[in-house]
Design an enzyme around this catalytic site. Structure first.
Site, PDB file in Angstrom:
ATOM      1  CG  HIS A  78      10.963 -75.203  11.573  1.00 40.92           C
ATOM      2  ND1 HIS A  78      11.659 -74.474  12.499  1.00 40.92           N
ATOM      3  CD2 HIS A  78       9.690 -75.250  12.009  1.00 40.92           C
ATOM      4  CE1 HIS A  78      10.830 -74.084  13.449  1.00 40.92           C
ATOM      5  NE2 HIS A  78       9.627 -74.538  13.180  1.00 40.92           N
ATOM      6  CG  HIS A 118      14.964 -86.491   6.494  1.00 39.49           C
ATOM      7  ND1 HIS A 118      14.980 -85.738   7.640  1.00 39.49           N
ATOM      8  CD2 HIS A 118      16.110 -87.215   6.488  1.00 39.49           C
ATOM      9  CE1 HIS A 118      16.101 -86.010   8.310  1.00 39.49           C
ATOM     10  NE2 HIS A 118      16.799 -86.888   7.630  1.00 39.49           N
ATOM     11  CG  HIS A 169      17.230 -81.806   7.929  1.00 42.55           C
ATOM     12  ND1 HIS A 169      16.606 -81.166   8.978  1.00 42.55           N
ATOM     13  CD2 HIS A 169      16.394 -82.797   7.559  1.00 42.55           C
ATOM     14  CE1 HIS A 169      15.446 -81.754   9.237  1.00 42.55           C
ATOM     15  NE2 HIS A 169      15.288 -82.760   8.377  1.00 42.55           N
ATOM     16  CG  HIS A 217      11.711 -82.259   5.330  1.00 39.57           C
ATOM     17  ND1 HIS A 217      10.647 -82.705   6.054  1.00 39.57           N
ATOM     18  CD2 HIS A 217      12.814 -82.720   5.959  1.00 39.57           C
ATOM     19  CE1 HIS A 217      11.101 -83.406   7.078  1.00 39.57           C
ATOM     20  NE2 HIS A 217      12.411 -83.427   7.035  1.00 39.57           N
ATOM     21  CB  THR A 229      15.126 -85.165  13.157  1.00 39.27           C
ATOM     22  OG1 THR A 229      14.679 -84.512  11.960  1.00 39.27           O
ATOM     23  CG2 THR A 229      15.604 -86.580  12.837  1.00 39.27           C
TER      24      THR A 229
HETATM   25 ZN    ZN Z   1      13.765 -84.180   8.434  1.00 41.11          ZN
END
Ligand code: ZN
Length: 276
Positions: free
Chosen positions: A111, A156, A139, A137, A224
């Site tokens: 992900h 994050h 996004h 990580h 999230t």
């Molecule tokens: Zn995140």
């Protein structure tokens, strides 16, 4: 007769107690490690299609907060709607950042790209409670919005207290200069999840990773991604950090879109102050 009956009852109670203890233990340990480690091994979910964000709640019964939670993340932060300045000043006094350097491992967990810290030396102090940095990580595009605007990416930085409470620092990333602090990590990004985690050679200087201006927006939200656990203390830096187009493209060539849609604010306060 009566005595042995009581012993039997007591030993049954003891067995139930032990089972109960372990049952509680495992369920309480599960939601804390960090957002992505949890989900990687869990029930399949995605950012689009039949297992996308609108369906997360239905993918697994443990993901109920994703649909029914009222303190969910990400949110759109409206500058002019930030809450009471006095309260914000009080919050600011309770928070301090102890960042230095850390060696990270980097892996593709399906992900996102997850960088795990090999040390627990870096932390965020909130009201004298220590939240240790466990990992970072990314996004693409950003998850939070500022005045309704997305950024190219968002990082994050995960922190966890001894009791398992979470605090996350969010950094907006916009197109600009090459990010030298993350250069080695970016060179080592595994294109797919088959590759083993790589240990970076050089430490990441976390102070240098942060933007110069330390204005933050603080609010209470959730992780999230499933299971969308609430009670997360969020700190979103206002000033974005920069990455080159090449760096941004490198990430989005692996993860075209891995951001959850904006969630309802539901009357939550968002505070603005400077991080020390
Ligand atoms: Zn995140």
């Amino acid at each position: 007769m009566r005595k042995s009956y009581i012993y039997a009852l007591l030993s049954i109670a003891a067995v139930i107690g032990v089972i109960g203890y372990f049952a509680i233990d495992t369920t309480e340990q599960a939601p804390v490690e960090n957002e992505q480690q949890l989900t990687a091994a869990d029930v399949y979910w995605s950012y689009t299609g039949e297992t996308g964000p609108e369906q997360w709640m239905n993918v697994d019964s443990n993901y109920e907060a994703c649909g029914r939670g009222e303190l969910q993340s990400p949110i759109n932060i409206e500058l002019k709607e930030t809450a009471n300045q006095q309260e914000a000043m009080k919050l600011a006094e309770q928070i301090s950042l102890n960042y230095d350097q850390a060696i990270f491992t980097v892996e593709n967990i399906g992900h996102t790209i997850e960088a795990n810290s090999t040390t627990l030396e870096n932390s965020l102090l909130i009201n004298d409670k220590e939240y240790k940095l466990t990992g970072i990580h990314f996004h693409s595009p950003s998850e939070h919005q500022l005045n309704g605007q997305y950024f190219d990416m968002e990082a994050h930085l995960y922190h966890r207290s001894e009791e398992g409470e979470m605090a996350i620092i969010g950094l907006f990333i916009e197109s600009g200069e090459e990010n030298l602090v993350l250069a080695e990590m970016w060179d080592e990004i595994p294109a797919n999840g088959e590759e083993a985690a790589k240990v970076l050679k050089n430490p990441v200087d976390l102070q240098l990773l942060l933007p110069e201006q330390k204005s933050v927006y603080q609010y209470m939200g959730s992780i999230t991604a499933p299971p969308c656990t609430e009670g997360v203390n969020w700190f979103i830096l206002e000033q974005p950090i920069e990455m080159s187009d090449d760096q941004i493209n490198r990430f989005s060539s692996i993860f075209l879109q891995n951001n959850r849609p904006i969630q309802e604010l539901n009357g939550r306060d968002v505070y603005k102050f400077n991080l020390n």
